[in-house]
Design an enzyme around this catalytic site. Sequence first.
Site, PDB file in Angstrom:
ATOM      1  N   ARG A 175       7.011  -0.834 -11.311  1.00  0.00           N
ATOM      2  CA  ARG A 175       8.326  -1.470 -11.153  1.00  0.00           C
ATOM      3  C   ARG A 175       8.264  -2.956 -11.460  1.00  0.00           C
ATOM      4  O   ARG A 175       9.285  -3.573 -11.800  1.00  0.00           O
ATOM      5  CB  ARG A 175       8.827  -1.233  -9.722  1.00  0.00           C
ATOM      6  CG  ARG A 175      10.310  -1.496  -9.558  1.00  0.00           C
ATOM      7  CD  ARG A 175      10.871  -0.826  -8.330  1.00  0.00           C
ATOM      8  NE  ARG A 175      10.569  -1.551  -7.111  1.00  0.00           N
ATOM      9  CZ  ARG A 175      11.006  -1.178  -5.897  1.00  0.00           C
ATOM     10  NH1 ARG A 175      11.717  -0.074  -5.771  1.00  0.00           N
ATOM     11  NH2 ARG A 175      10.713  -1.880  -4.833  1.00  0.00           N
ATOM     12  N   GLU A 218      10.894  -8.571  -2.472  1.00  0.00           N
ATOM     13  CA  GLU A 218      11.431  -7.345  -1.882  1.00  0.00           C
ATOM     14  C   GLU A 218      10.738  -7.187  -0.543  1.00  0.00           C
ATOM     15  O   GLU A 218       9.566  -6.830  -0.471  1.00  0.00           O
ATOM     16  CB  GLU A 218      11.172  -6.151  -2.807  1.00  0.00           C
ATOM     17  CG  GLU A 218      12.060  -4.952  -2.509  1.00  0.00           C
ATOM     18  CD  GLU A 218      11.439  -4.008  -1.503  1.00  0.00           C
ATOM     19  OE1 GLU A 218      11.822  -4.097  -0.306  1.00  0.00           O
ATOM     20  OE2 GLU A 218      10.595  -3.203  -1.885  1.00  0.00           O
ATOM     21  N   LEU A 219      11.471  -7.482   0.534  1.00  0.00           N
ATOM     22  CA  LEU A 219      10.856  -7.664   1.849  1.00  0.00           C
ATOM     23  C   LEU A 219      11.229  -6.529   2.806  1.00  0.00           C
ATOM     24  O   LEU A 219      11.544  -5.428   2.377  1.00  0.00           O
ATOM     25  CB  LEU A 219      11.233  -9.038   2.392  1.00  0.00           C
ATOM     26  CG  LEU A 219      10.949 -10.200   1.424  1.00  0.00           C
ATOM     27  CD1 LEU A 219      11.432 -11.521   2.003  1.00  0.00           C
ATOM     28  CD2 LEU A 219       9.469 -10.265   1.086  1.00  0.00           C
ATOM     29  N   GLU A 227      11.077  -3.096  12.210  1.00  0.00           N
ATOM     30  CA  GLU A 227      10.863  -2.047  11.223  1.00  0.00           C
ATOM     31  C   GLU A 227       9.793  -1.098  11.754  1.00  0.00           C
ATOM     32  O   GLU A 227       8.672  -1.509  12.052  1.00  0.00           O
ATOM     33  CB  GLU A 227      10.433  -2.658   9.890  1.00  0.00           C
ATOM     34  CG  GLU A 227      10.439  -1.673   8.743  1.00  0.00           C
ATOM     35  CD  GLU A 227      10.241  -2.353   7.396  1.00  0.00           C
ATOM     36  OE1 GLU A 227      10.673  -1.780   6.377  1.00  0.00           O
ATOM     37  OE2 GLU A 227       9.670  -3.464   7.352  1.00  0.00           O
ATOM     38  N   ARG A 260      10.738  10.208   3.796  1.00  0.00           N
ATOM     39  CA  ARG A 260      10.072   9.894   2.529  1.00  0.00           C
ATOM     40  C   ARG A 260       8.816   9.095   2.841  1.00  0.00           C
ATOM     41  O   ARG A 260       8.860   8.084   3.551  1.00  0.00           O
ATOM     42  CB  ARG A 260      11.018   9.094   1.629  1.00  0.00           C
ATOM     43  CG  ARG A 260      10.479   8.854   0.234  1.00  0.00           C
ATOM     44  CD  ARG A 260      11.448   8.001  -0.566  1.00  0.00           C
ATOM     45  NE  ARG A 260      10.977   7.799  -1.924  1.00  0.00           N
ATOM     46  CZ  ARG A 260      11.412   6.839  -2.721  1.00  0.00           C
ATOM     47  NH1 ARG A 260      12.348   6.007  -2.295  1.00  0.00           N
ATOM     48  NH2 ARG A 260      10.926   6.699  -3.938  1.00  0.00           N
ATOM     49  N   ALA A 307      -2.582  -3.982  -2.747  1.00  0.00           N
ATOM     50  CA  ALA A 307      -3.076  -4.004  -1.373  1.00  0.00           C
ATOM     51  C   ALA A 307      -4.483  -3.423  -1.322  1.00  0.00           C
ATOM     52  O   ALA A 307      -4.808  -2.479  -2.046  1.00  0.00           O
ATOM     53  CB  ALA A 307      -2.146  -3.190  -0.471  1.00  0.00           C
ATOM     54  N   SER A 329      16.892   5.206  -4.649  1.00  0.00           N
ATOM     55  CA  SER A 329      15.999   4.576  -5.622  1.00  0.00           C
ATOM     56  C   SER A 329      16.100   5.255  -6.981  1.00  0.00           C
ATOM     57  O   SER A 329      16.025   6.483  -7.084  1.00  0.00           O
ATOM     58  CB  SER A 329      14.555   4.636  -5.114  1.00  0.00           C
ATOM     59  OG  SER A 329      14.426   3.961  -3.884  1.00  0.00           O
ATOM     60  N   TRP A 334       0.803  -1.225   0.000  1.00  0.00           N
ATOM     61  CA  TRP A 334       0.000   0.000   0.000  1.00  0.00           C
ATOM     62  C   TRP A 334       0.834   1.272   0.000  1.00  0.00           C
ATOM     63  O   TRP A 334       0.329   2.353  -0.323  1.00  0.00           O
ATOM     64  CB  TRP A 334      -0.918   0.029   1.227  1.00  0.00           C
ATOM     65  CG  TRP A 334      -0.202  -0.198   2.532  1.00  0.00           C
ATOM     66  CD1 TRP A 334      -0.085  -1.369   3.217  1.00  0.00           C
ATOM     67  CD2 TRP A 334       0.541   0.766   3.295  1.00  0.00           C
ATOM     68  NE1 TRP A 334       0.677  -1.208   4.347  1.00  0.00           N
ATOM     69  CE2 TRP A 334       1.067   0.100   4.427  1.00  0.00           C
ATOM     70  CE3 TRP A 334       0.804   2.125   3.141  1.00  0.00           C
ATOM     71  CZ2 TRP A 334       1.841   0.747   5.385  1.00  0.00           C
ATOM     72  CZ3 TRP A 334       1.579   2.775   4.092  1.00  0.00           C
ATOM     73  CH2 TRP A 334       2.093   2.089   5.200  1.00  0.00           C
TER      74      TRP A 334
END
Length: 489
Positions: free
Chosen positions: A171, A262-263, A393, A290, A188, A453, A162
């Site tokens: 991507r 991609e975790l 995280e 960000r 999501a 990125s 999300w």
Amino acid sequence: MTSAHDNSVKSPAIPSTRLWIGGRWQEGRGGADIPIYDPSTEQIITSVANASLEDGIAAVDAAEAAAASWAATPPRQRGEVLRRAFELMTARAESIAQLISLENGKALIDARGEVAYAAEFLRWYAEEAVRLGGEIGRAPSGAYNIVVQHEPVGIALLITPWNFPAAMATRKIAPALAAGCTCILKPATETPLTAYAMAEIFAEAGVPDGVVNVLTTGSAGKVTGAILKDPRVRKLSFTGSTEVGRILLREAAQQVLNCSMELGGNAPFVVMADADLDAALDGAMIAKMRNGGQACTAANRFYVHESLYDKFADGFAERMQALKLDDGILPSTQVGPLINRDAVENSLRLIDDAVSRGAKILTGGTALNRKGFFLTPTVLRDVPADALMMNDEIFAPVAPIASFASEDEAIAAANATEYGLISYLYTQDLARGMRLTSRLQTGMVGLNRGVVSDPAAPFGGMKASGIGREGGHHGILEYIETKYTAVSW
């Protein structure tokens, strides 16, 4: 939907909210529609179709029906379709940014940045589509020739989170289409409207029916499980938590699927004694804030050399305190809400835990007493290594700071996690920077930069942060099979 604080804010156009399967909008068969909330106001924006297991298989059917034709489409033609999608997305950038802000809550300035970033994947892979060359060579024995060709891996299931609803979609979709794959996108359920807006763009750009399918479901485990068990599906690309990634990898193992994962992340931000303090503070604000801290690349732990520690902590707190917190869609907003109430409560839990272990709050640390899921930007100092926020995280505008005395101490602290997505390092000594970069156990490093990125660069992590890469030439290789033929002539 308008802001709770500014009735002059216009609602962006809402795309179709039905399933996009085989080039048609269809009703879902999974029960009641799924409500979509504005995190800034807690009001319902609209509702989207709820796909059933049967709808998931119908999407596979559609992808299979289109697969052979799309794989046979000349690379230049596939690239031109992606180029048209880039142009359409760029032309509609403001309306898409407003839609992202509405359903995601992120500040409009961040949403605009996401749209530009997302569109670049379409342009990049429009160019990469024609660069999937093969190889030809003579066997060392001289007995035959070695011919290497690239073929599309097949039908791909793409699961996106999300927090970046446009960029995570492009991507994955762009390299899949460039390689000649058909796909099923499952966004999501918190932010599906952007995905349906993208479906409209792909259709208008000339993507054939069935090449891109989009479905939302309230039964993600059952529907994705059924898709992954279908032998026609050969690829899984997932962006999300490590916990869910492990579950999906176990399911994908049954069919031995090609997987890109991609975790989660737990990014360290290391400031050496010789760092430019102002540059480090500028980078810290970008790396932490960000999307309001709701990014897998967000700096999660700040390690600052003891000689700069007090100045960095005070400067960081001053900058965080000055940020304007309000509805995401308001042009003046710098920090929007978190995605839902659970995110706010989890953040407060982490803050309380750190304080109980001796950390000091320099600014923030509270939820706003108003509608919406708002948490004040927070900086804590003297956060011990055993605090939960140094190991989990955070995914919020919360920045814990700790000090270090030596290079070895800093690197050991930075690497003391199962995650390895990205790290940030500030030093004015380039030789030291490159030396320490080689010791950091992450797939990406921001050396004197708070953002890394780029569609032209390989994005991905080590350890529990994932498998494979997205972006750059590496990204299209995730969607191909390499075929070797031994030829005598």
